[in-house]
Scaffold this motif. Structure first.
Motif, PDB file in Angstrom:
ATOM      1  N   THR A 145       7.832  18.603  17.211  1.00  0.00           N
ATOM      2  CA  THR A 145       8.558  17.336  17.314  1.00  0.00           C
ATOM      3  C   THR A 145       8.150  16.321  16.246  1.00  0.00           C
ATOM      4  O   THR A 145       8.727  15.236  16.191  1.00  0.00           O
ATOM      5  N   ALA A 146       7.162  16.649  15.435  1.00  0.00           N
ATOM      6  CA  ALA A 146       6.811  15.774  14.312  1.00  0.00           C
ATOM      7  C   ALA A 146       7.892  15.875  13.241  1.00  0.00           C
ATOM      8  O   ALA A 146       8.599  16.887  13.148  1.00  0.00           O
ATOM      9  N   PRO A 177       2.507  15.498  18.383  1.00  0.00           N
ATOM     10  CA  PRO A 177       3.894  15.308  18.832  1.00  0.00           C
ATOM     11  C   PRO A 177       4.426  13.925  18.475  1.00  0.00           C
ATOM     12  O   PRO A 177       3.754  12.913  18.649  1.00  0.00           O
ATOM     13  N   GLY A 178       5.633  13.904  17.951  1.00  0.00           N
ATOM     14  CA  GLY A 178       6.303  12.639  17.654  1.00  0.00           C
ATOM     15  C   GLY A 178       5.785  11.890  16.442  1.00  0.00           C
ATOM     16  O   GLY A 178       6.269  10.795  16.144  1.00  0.00           O
ATOM     17  N   ASP A 181      -0.369  11.723  18.168  1.00  0.00           N
ATOM     18  CA  ASP A 181       0.954  11.495  18.754  1.00  0.00           C
ATOM     19  C   ASP A 181       1.546  10.142  18.360  1.00  0.00           C
ATOM     20  O   ASP A 181       0.890   9.119  18.474  1.00  0.00           O
ATOM     21  N   THR A 182       2.789  10.141  17.952  1.00  0.00           N
ATOM     22  CA  THR A 182       3.629   8.981  17.627  1.00  0.00           C
ATOM     23  C   THR A 182       3.090   8.107  16.500  1.00  0.00           C
ATOM     24  O   THR A 182       3.538   6.978  16.328  1.00  0.00           O
TER      25      THR A 182
END
Length: 201
Positions: A22-23, A39-40, A60-61
């Motif tokens: 999802t990156a 992720p993200g 993440d994010t």
């Protein structure tokens, strides 16, 4: 994987790195050996080059983006916590940026330093090696102790092990409807007590 070539420039990911599906990696992005991209996370190399050197993690994010014509870099063993934003800056070797911190254009976080969670590091900021950087706007609060730096290294090593764990066993699945019998627990090393020490000083 959401990788995007832009104007003929394709992201580069070393075979030993792990990038979560999802990156998003766009354009002039270079992910080095044994790096973790969570992720993200977004690495948008449409204005300048973005580099993760060996053993670095981008959790993440996180968002990594560059000022036009500059190189935004996380040097070897750098550690970027959940939700942090790096824009046109350099994070030195073995340094850490805490969760939801923002590091702006032209800033240079020196090696073995820690930027505290939620700090705002202004453009052009610099510090000495092994500094604790806190606040909004961020300032050097004091030197880091060797014990605190060892805590940072322990966390980074867990993320380097996570690269192998994800590459070896992470796979899409359907959730279970009930808890399975003899369910294992996924535990990494115990790094939390040292975090509380940092927050109280």
């Amino acid at each position: 994987m959401p990788y995007y070539r832009l104007e003929g420039v394709t992201p580069v990911v070393h075979p030993t790195a792990y990038v979560h599906p999802t990156a998003v990696l766009i354009g002039d992005v270079i992910v080095g050996p044994n790096c973790y991209v969570g992720p993200g996370a977004v690495m948008r190399g449409d204005f300048g080059r973005l580099v993760l050197e060996e053993g670095a993690n981008l959790q993440d994010t996180c968002v990594m983006h560059g000022f036009p014509g500059c190189v935004t870099k996380v040097e070897k063993d750098g550690h970027i916590g959940h939700g942090a934003v790096l824009h046109g800056c350099v994070i030195g070797r073995d340094a850490m940026v805490g969760m939801n911190a923002v590091v702006m254009d032209g800033a240079h976080i020196a090696e073995r330093s820690i930027v505290a969670a939620a700090a705002f590091v202004k453009a052009g900021f610099e510090c000495e090696p092994q500094s604790l950087v806190m606040g909004a706007p961020a300032k050097v609060k004091r030197p880091l102790s060797d014990e605190e730096f060892a805590w940072k290294q322990q966390g980074t090593q867990e993320y380097q092990r996570l690269v192998t764990r994800c590459r070896d066993s992470l796979e899409p699945c359907e959730p279970l409807a009930e808890i399975d019998a003899d369910r294992p627990t996924l535990l990494a090393g115990d790094t939390q007590p040292k975090q509380q020490t940092l927050d109280k000083k």
